[in-house]
Scaffold this motif. Structure first.
Motif, PDB file in Angstrom:
ATOM      1  N   GLN A   6      24.172  29.261  63.050  1.00 35.55           N
ATOM      2  CA  GLN A   6      22.998  28.586  63.586  1.00 35.55           C
ATOM      3  C   GLN A   6      23.373  27.217  64.124  1.00 35.55           C
ATOM      4  O   GLN A   6      24.180  26.504  63.549  1.00 35.55           O
ATOM      5  CB  GLN A   6      21.890  28.497  62.532  1.00 35.55           C
ATOM      6  CG  GLN A   6      22.113  27.524  61.384  1.00 35.55           C
ATOM      7  CD  GLN A   6      21.625  26.112  61.671  1.00 35.55           C
ATOM      8  OE1 GLN A   6      20.827  25.894  62.579  1.00 35.55           O
ATOM      9  NE2 GLN A   6      22.105  25.156  60.895  1.00 35.55           N
ATOM     10  N   TYR A  12      22.661  32.597  66.065  1.00 33.09           N
ATOM     11  CA  TYR A  12      23.574  33.415  66.862  1.00 33.09           C
ATOM     12  C   TYR A  12      24.322  34.373  65.944  1.00 33.09           C
ATOM     13  O   TYR A  12      24.492  34.110  64.748  1.00 33.09           O
ATOM     14  CB  TYR A  12      24.593  32.535  67.597  1.00 33.09           C
ATOM     15  CG  TYR A  12      23.988  31.600  68.607  1.00 33.09           C
ATOM     16  CD1 TYR A  12      23.899  31.955  69.946  1.00 33.09           C
ATOM     17  CD2 TYR A  12      23.503  30.353  68.223  1.00 33.09           C
ATOM     18  CE1 TYR A  12      23.340  31.092  70.877  1.00 33.09           C
ATOM     19  CE2 TYR A  12      22.939  29.485  69.146  1.00 33.09           C
ATOM     20  CZ  TYR A  12      22.862  29.862  70.476  1.00 33.09           C
ATOM     21  OH  TYR A  12      22.304  29.008  71.391  1.00 33.09           O
ATOM     22  N   TRP A  27      29.667  36.990  71.092  1.00 35.88           N
ATOM     23  CA  TRP A  27      28.512  36.375  70.449  1.00 35.88           C
ATOM     24  C   TRP A  27      27.220  36.821  71.123  1.00 35.88           C
ATOM     25  O   TRP A  27      27.223  37.318  72.246  1.00 35.88           O
ATOM     26  CB  TRP A  27      28.614  34.849  70.485  1.00 35.88           C
ATOM     27  CG  TRP A  27      28.717  34.271  71.869  1.00 35.88           C
ATOM     28  CD1 TRP A  27      29.859  34.045  72.587  1.00 35.88           C
ATOM     29  CD2 TRP A  27      27.629  33.867  72.717  1.00 35.88           C
ATOM     30  NE1 TRP A  27      29.560  33.529  73.821  1.00 35.88           N
ATOM     31  CE2 TRP A  27      28.194  33.403  73.933  1.00 35.88           C
ATOM     32  CE3 TRP A  27      26.246  33.842  72.566  1.00 35.88           C
ATOM     33  CZ2 TRP A  27      27.417  32.930  74.987  1.00 35.88           C
ATOM     34  CZ3 TRP A  27      25.465  33.370  73.615  1.00 35.88           C
ATOM     35  CH2 TRP A  27      26.049  32.916  74.801  1.00 35.88           C
ATOM     36  N   LYS A  28      26.115  36.640  70.392  1.00 38.75           N
ATOM     37  CA  LYS A  28      24.797  36.976  70.926  1.00 38.75           C
ATOM     38  C   LYS A  28      23.778  35.974  70.408  1.00 38.75           C
ATOM     39  O   LYS A  28      23.785  35.624  69.227  1.00 38.75           O
ATOM     40  CB  LYS A  28      24.382  38.390  70.498  1.00 38.75           C
ATOM     41  CG  LYS A  28      23.018  38.814  71.033  1.00 38.75           C
ATOM     42  CD  LYS A  28      22.680  40.242  70.623  1.00 38.75           C
ATOM     43  CE  LYS A  28      21.325  40.663  71.177  1.00 38.75           C
ATOM     44  NZ  LYS A  28      20.983  42.060  70.799  1.00 38.75           N
ATOM     45  N   CYS A  29      22.921  35.496  71.294  1.00 35.70           N
ATOM     46  CA  CYS A  29      21.830  34.599  70.912  1.00 35.70           C
ATOM     47  C   CYS A  29      20.669  35.446  70.412  1.00 35.70           C
ATOM     48  O   CYS A  29      20.158  36.296  71.146  1.00 35.70           O
ATOM     49  CB  CYS A  29      21.390  33.749  72.104  1.00 35.70           C
ATOM     50  SG  CYS A  29      19.967  32.688  71.742  1.00 35.70           S
ATOM     51  N   ILE A  56      28.914  29.027  72.716  1.00 34.60           N
ATOM     52  CA  ILE A  56      27.536  28.982  72.223  1.00 34.60           C
ATOM     53  C   ILE A  56      26.929  27.603  72.475  1.00 34.60           C
ATOM     54  O   ILE A  56      25.768  27.479  72.890  1.00 34.60           O
ATOM     55  CB  ILE A  56      27.499  29.340  70.725  1.00 34.60           C
ATOM     56  CG1 ILE A  56      27.698  30.846  70.540  1.00 34.60           C
ATOM     57  CG2 ILE A  56      26.188  28.885  70.080  1.00 34.60           C
ATOM     58  CD1 ILE A  56      27.894  31.267  69.100  1.00 34.60           C
ATOM     59  N   GLN A  60      23.599  26.863  74.478  1.00 33.17           N
ATOM     60  CA  GLN A  60      22.489  26.147  73.850  1.00 33.17           C
ATOM     61  C   GLN A  60      22.046  24.964  74.712  1.00 33.17           C
ATOM     62  O   GLN A  60      20.851  24.742  74.919  1.00 33.17           O
ATOM     63  CB  GLN A  60      22.925  25.640  72.472  1.00 33.17           C
ATOM     64  CG  GLN A  60      21.876  24.818  71.749  1.00 33.17           C
ATOM     65  CD  GLN A  60      21.230  25.571  70.628  1.00 33.17           C
ATOM     66  OE1 GLN A  60      21.361  26.789  70.530  1.00 33.17           O
ATOM     67  NE2 GLN A  60      20.538  24.875  69.772  1.00 33.17           N
TER      68      GLN A  60
END
Length: 245
Positions: A6, A12, A27-29, A56, A60
């Motif tokens: 986070q 994520y 990765w994935k949001c 990420i 963000q």
């Protein structure tokens, strides 16, 4: 292997991989669903994960720069457990959720219907954060989400004002302050486990049974379920302190 990460309240998922060239991560949001590609190839998992976190941070900054600054948002969900939960397991679940929610600035409560093996949870916090957390909860293999009810700011304020204007079983609800949009119902409950017995002690057995039954039936939906959830939550907020909950 996937782990949760986070950043300023946005959650994520980072998955570690390895091929003939070395270690890499994807990765994935969990808020917007954006999936990132390979982070690059590294000698170990740590290097790959650090590279993913860098990607990420860029995502963000571009897409969720003010995740924690959103208006207060509430939702509730009902779910079916895939196996029975003991009281010990429920306590551990609530403690784990409370620790996570402390980082995310999320509050709320959780209850469990032993007879039907179903969960009900109420969450409140910044909208992007709560919606991202709900995506994570939905992916948990220990249960199957049956119903999710989004509660608008107008609905929450109207219910709070209505509760403050009338007597409920001899107990007058505390009036909501004028800046109600910034007020949480459960500001100190990072995730409070409220048992069916707790509700009975507060003379709320009938209303919680009604809400739990409604959340098992997604076809009901609409204003009826929202009103029932808000009535339950307002009464719980007002009575919990008197019951030393």
């Amino acid at each position: 292997m996937a782990t949760a990460y986070q950043l300023d309240g946005v959650i994520y998922s980072i998955a570690s991989h390895r091929d003939s060239q070395g270690h890499f991560a994807t990765w994935k949001c969990m808020t917007c669903g954006t999936a990132g590609g390979k982070s690059g190839v590294y000698a170990d998992e740590h290097g790959a994960a650090e590279a993913a976190r860098s990607l990420i941070a860029d995502h963000q900054a571009r897409n969720h720069p003010t995740a924690h600054e959103g208006r207060l948002f509430s939702l509730a969900y009902g779910s079916q457990a895939v196996m029975p939960f003991s009281r010990t397991a429920l306590d551990e679940l609530a403690e784990h959720a409370a620790a996570k929610n402390g980082l995310l600035d999320v509050t709320g409560y959780l209850t469990y219907d032993v007879d039907f093996e179903t969960f009900f949870q109420f969450l409140e916090g910044p909208q992007l954060v709560v919606e991202g957390l709900m995506n994570v909860i939905s992916a948990d293999a220990r249960h199957r989400v049956l119903n999710v009810v989004h509660i608008s700011e107008a609905e929450r304020q109207f219910a709070a004002a209505s509760a403050a204007a009338k007597l409920t079983t001899g107990l007058k609800a505390d009036p909501m302050p004028s800046n109600a949009e910034s007020q949480r119902m459960f500001s100190t409950w990072r995730m409070k486990l409220v048992t069916r017995n707790d509700f009975e002690v507060m003379n709320m057995g009938e209303i919680v049974a009604d809400v739990l039954a409604s959340m098992r039936k997604p076809e009901l939906g609409g204003e009826y379920v929202t009103d029932a959830i808000l009535q339950l939550s307002n009464q719980l907020r007002d009575r919990a302190s008197l019951a030393s909950l």
